[in-house]
Design an enzyme around this catalytic site. Structure first.
Site, PDB file in Angstrom:
ATOM      1  N   THR A   1      -0.917  16.136   6.203  1.00 49.48           N
ATOM      2  CA  THR A   1      -2.348  16.352   6.016  1.00 49.48           C
ATOM      3  C   THR A   1      -2.506  17.207   4.758  1.00 49.48           C
ATOM      4  O   THR A   1      -1.542  17.810   4.278  1.00 49.48           O
ATOM      5  CB  THR A   1      -2.981  17.078   7.220  1.00 49.48           C
ATOM      6  OG1 THR A   1      -2.170  18.212   7.547  1.00 49.48           O
ATOM      7  CG2 THR A   1      -3.097  16.168   8.410  1.00 49.48           C
TER       8      THR A   1
ATOM      9  N   TYR B   1     -17.516   2.117  -2.316  1.00 50.85           N
ATOM     10  CA  TYR B   1     -16.526   1.354  -1.548  1.00 50.85           C
ATOM     11  C   TYR B   1     -15.439   0.900  -2.481  1.00 50.85           C
ATOM     12  O   TYR B   1     -15.721   0.386  -3.568  1.00 50.85           O
ATOM     13  CB  TYR B   1     -17.164   0.125  -0.874  1.00 50.85           C
ATOM     14  CG  TYR B   1     -17.272   0.295   0.609  1.00 50.85           C
ATOM     15  CD1 TYR B   1     -16.120   0.481   1.383  1.00 50.85           C
ATOM     16  CD2 TYR B   1     -18.497   0.288   1.262  1.00 50.85           C
ATOM     17  CE1 TYR B   1     -16.197   0.668   2.747  1.00 50.85           C
ATOM     18  CE2 TYR B   1     -18.583   0.475   2.626  1.00 50.85           C
ATOM     19  CZ  TYR B   1     -17.430   0.669   3.376  1.00 50.85           C
ATOM     20  OH  TYR B   1     -17.508   0.853   4.721  1.00 50.85           O
TER      21      TYR B   1
ATOM     22  N   GLU C   1     -12.084  -0.602  -1.253  1.00 54.13           N
ATOM     23  CA  GLU C   1     -10.915  -1.115  -0.527  1.00 54.13           C
ATOM     24  C   GLU C   1      -9.911  -1.717  -1.503  1.00 54.13           C
ATOM     25  O   GLU C   1     -10.284  -2.432  -2.434  1.00 54.13           O
ATOM     26  CB  GLU C   1     -11.338  -2.186   0.489  1.00 54.13           C
ATOM     27  CG  GLU C   1     -11.635  -1.570   1.840  1.00 54.13           C
ATOM     28  CD  GLU C   1     -12.775  -2.234   2.557  1.00 54.13           C
ATOM     29  OE1 GLU C   1     -13.847  -2.354   1.921  1.00 54.13           O
ATOM     30  OE2 GLU C   1     -12.596  -2.610   3.723  1.00 54.13           O
TER      31      GLU C   1
ATOM     32  N   ASP D   1       7.037  14.711   9.015  1.00 55.87           N
ATOM     33  CA  ASP D   1       5.605  15.025   9.030  1.00 55.87           C
ATOM     34  C   ASP D   1       5.504  16.510   8.688  1.00 55.87           C
ATOM     35  O   ASP D   1       5.783  17.367   9.527  1.00 55.87           O
ATOM     36  CB  ASP D   1       5.023  14.717  10.414  1.00 55.87           C
ATOM     37  CG  ASP D   1       3.535  15.053  10.497  1.00 55.87           C
ATOM     38  OD1 ASP D   1       3.028  15.765   9.610  1.00 55.87           O
ATOM     39  OD2 ASP D   1       2.890  14.611  11.467  1.00 55.87           O
TER      40      ASP D   1
END
Ligand code: DSN
Length: 411
Positions: free
Chosen positions: A223, A51, A53, A197
Site C-alpha cells: 500500500t 477514465y 482503462e 507484501d
C-alpha cells in the site's frame, strides 16, 4: 463550478472536525500516517474526472496524453525509489493488489504459504473468511509462542512438506524484520514463486532504514499510505518476467479504470520519499518505536517479541489487566487513536482481543522525537491506570492537546 463551502456545509463541517481530531490527537494506528499537502493537492485535483482503462500509450479511452505522463512519472519515480524492474501503480488498495497477484500467477485451489492473521499476517494472506482463503489453498505459518518470532527453520519444514506454488512473506502486525534472503532460498528449494507484501514497512524500506525484498523476490506489493506516507492506494512491483501477467491480472483481470488523481498523489509521494529527508524520517520512525516499546516494557507491559525493529509493536494488554478493546476505548477518550489486535495464540475473540497495536509513523511525521515517544508511553500508562476516572482522563486529554500544539500538523 461551486466549492464545498457553497454547496455542502455539512460535509465541510465534518472535514473540519476530522482535521481538528487529527491536529489535536495522537495517532498511533500503525497503518496510518499524514500525507503532505502536496499529496492531497494531487489527489484533490481534476485528474479525478478521467477514465483511462489500460496502460501508458495503450488506453481504451481518448484524451489520455496528460494521464499517460502522470502515470509514467509515477512509474519512473517508483522504479528509482525501490530499484524494481517493473511496477504497476494502478492498484486501488492493498487487498486488490494482492488479489491481482493471485489472479496473475495462481489458479484457484493452488497452494500458498502465508503468515496467519492472529500471528501478525493479513486477511488477504489466506484467512478463511477472505477471498484469499476461499479461493486458494493457503497453508499458514506462525510465530513461536515463546519468542513471538517467525522461526525460518519451521517455515522451511512447512515448505518442504507442502510444496506450495507461492510463498508469501509480509505482515500487518509483526514487529521484527523478515529474513527476505532466507525466504527466497526456501522458495528456490521447493520451486515456489516469492511474493512479499511490504505494506507496513514500505516507507522504512524506501528510506533505506531496513532491508528490501525487491532484489530477491519475484513480486512485491505494498500500500502507499502507511509508512510510505502517500495517498490511499497500492502498487505491485515485480521482476520483468512477471510484468505481463501482473499487468493483465490487475487490468482487465481485477480492476477497471485507475484512479488517476490518486496515482498522481503516488507520484508526489515517491518524489518526496526520494528526498534525503525521507531517510531521516524512516530512521526516526524506528528510533521512536524502540523508545516507546522500551518505556512500555519498563512499566510492565508485555510486548510481543519483546520489542521492535520497525514502526510497530503489539502490546499484550492483559499484562495490565485490560483487553485490547478496553485499552483502545480508554485511549480514544483522551485523544489517542490505536487499534485493538489479536496476539499470537490469543484466547480472546477478534472483536475484543488481548492486544493493542501501536505505531510511530504518524507521530514521527509531525515531529515527535524519542523523548516525546517516551512521554506518549507515559500518557498511555496513566490513561490505562485512570480509565475509570473521567476527570483524570479529561486532564490527560488537555495534556495531549498541548503536546500536539508543540508539533503542528497542517495548521
Ligand atoms: N488495515 C491495515 C492495517 O491496519 O494494518 C491492513 O490492511
Amino acid at each position: 463550478m461551486k466549492s464545498l463551502q457553497d454547496t455542502d456545509s455539512k460535509i465541510l463541517d465534518l472535514i473540519k472536525l476530522e482535521a481538528d481530531r487529527q491536529e489535536y490527537g495522537i495517532e498511533l494506528i500503525a497503518s496510518e500516517n499524514y500525507t503532505s499537502k502536496a499529496v492531497m493537492e494531487a489527489t484533490g485535483s481534476v485528474l479525478t474526472n478521467k477514465y483511462s482503462e489500460g496502460y501508458v500509450g495503450k488506453r481504451y479511452y481518448g484524451g489520455n496524453e496528460v494521464i499517460d505522463q502522470v502515470e509514467q512519472l509515477a512509474i519512473d519515480r517508483c522504479k528509482e525509489l525501490f530499484g524494481c524492474e517493473h511496477v504497476n501503480i494502478q492498484p486501488l488498495s492493498g487487498s486488490p493488489a494482492n488479489a491481482a497477484v493471485y489472479l496473475a500467477v495462481l489458479n484457484p485451489g493452488d497452494k500458498v504459504l502465508g503468515l496467519k492473521l492472529d500471528h501478525g499476517g493479513h486477511l488477504s494472506h489466506g484467512h478463511p473468511v477472505n477471498f484469499s482463503g476461499i479461493l486458494y489453498n493457503f497453508v499458514q505459518y506462525e510465530v513461536e509462542q515463546d519468542t513471538g518470532r517467525i522461526d525460518m527453520d519451521k517455515v522451511r519444514e512447512i515448505a518442504l512438506r507442502e510444496k506450495p506454488k507461492m510463498i508469501l512473506a509480509g505482515f500487518s502486525a509483526y514487529s521484527r524484520n523478515l529474513d527476505w534472503k532466507r525466504f527466497k532460498e526456501i522458495a528456490d528449494e521447493v520451486g515456489a514463486i516469492t511474493m512479499a507484501d511490504i505494506s507496513h514497512v514500505a516507507g522504512l524500506i524506501a528510506g533505506k532504514a531496513i532491508d528490501s525484498p525487491v532484489p530477491y523476490f519475484d513480486i512485491v506489493t505494498t500500500t502507499t499510505h502507511k509508512t510510505l506516507r502517500g495517498p490511499r492506494g497500492a502498487i505491485i512491483m515485480c521482476k520483468n518476467a512477471y510484468a505481463k501477467a501482473i499487468d493483465k491480472g490487475l487490468f482487465p483481470g481485477m480492476q477497471g479504470g485507475p484512479h488517476d488523481h490518486v496515482n498522481a498523489g503516488k507520484a508526489v509521494a515517491f518524489y518526496e520519499a526520494l528526498q534525503p529527508e525521507f531517510k531521516q524520517y524512516a530512521k526516526k520512525v524506528i528510533q521512536n518505536a524502540k523508545a516507546m516499546a522500551a518505556e512500555l516494557m519498563k512499566r510492565g507491559y508485555k510486548i510481543i517479541s519483546d520489542g521492535t525493529d520497525n514502526h510497530l509493536m503489539v502490546v499484550d494488554m492483559t499484562s495490565k489487566g485490560v483487553s485490547g478493546k478496553e485499552a483502545e476505548v480508554a485511549l480514544e477518550k483522551v485523544g489517542i487513536s490505536t487499534s485493538r489486535s489479536t496476539i499470537p495464540f490469543d484466547t480472546r475473540k477478534p472483536m475484543d482481543p488481548s492486544g493493542l497495536r501501536l505505531g510511530t509513523a504518524a507521530i514521527t511525521t509531525r515531529g515527535f522525537d524519542e523523548a516525546d515517544s517516551v512521554t506518549v508511553a507515559d500518557i498511555i500508562d496513566r490513561t490505562i491506570a485512570a480509565r475509570a476516572d473521567d476527570s483524570a482522563l479529561a486532564s490527560i486529554k488537555n495534556e495531549i492537546i498541548e503536546l500536539c500544539k508543540k508539533h503542528p500538523l497542517y495548521k
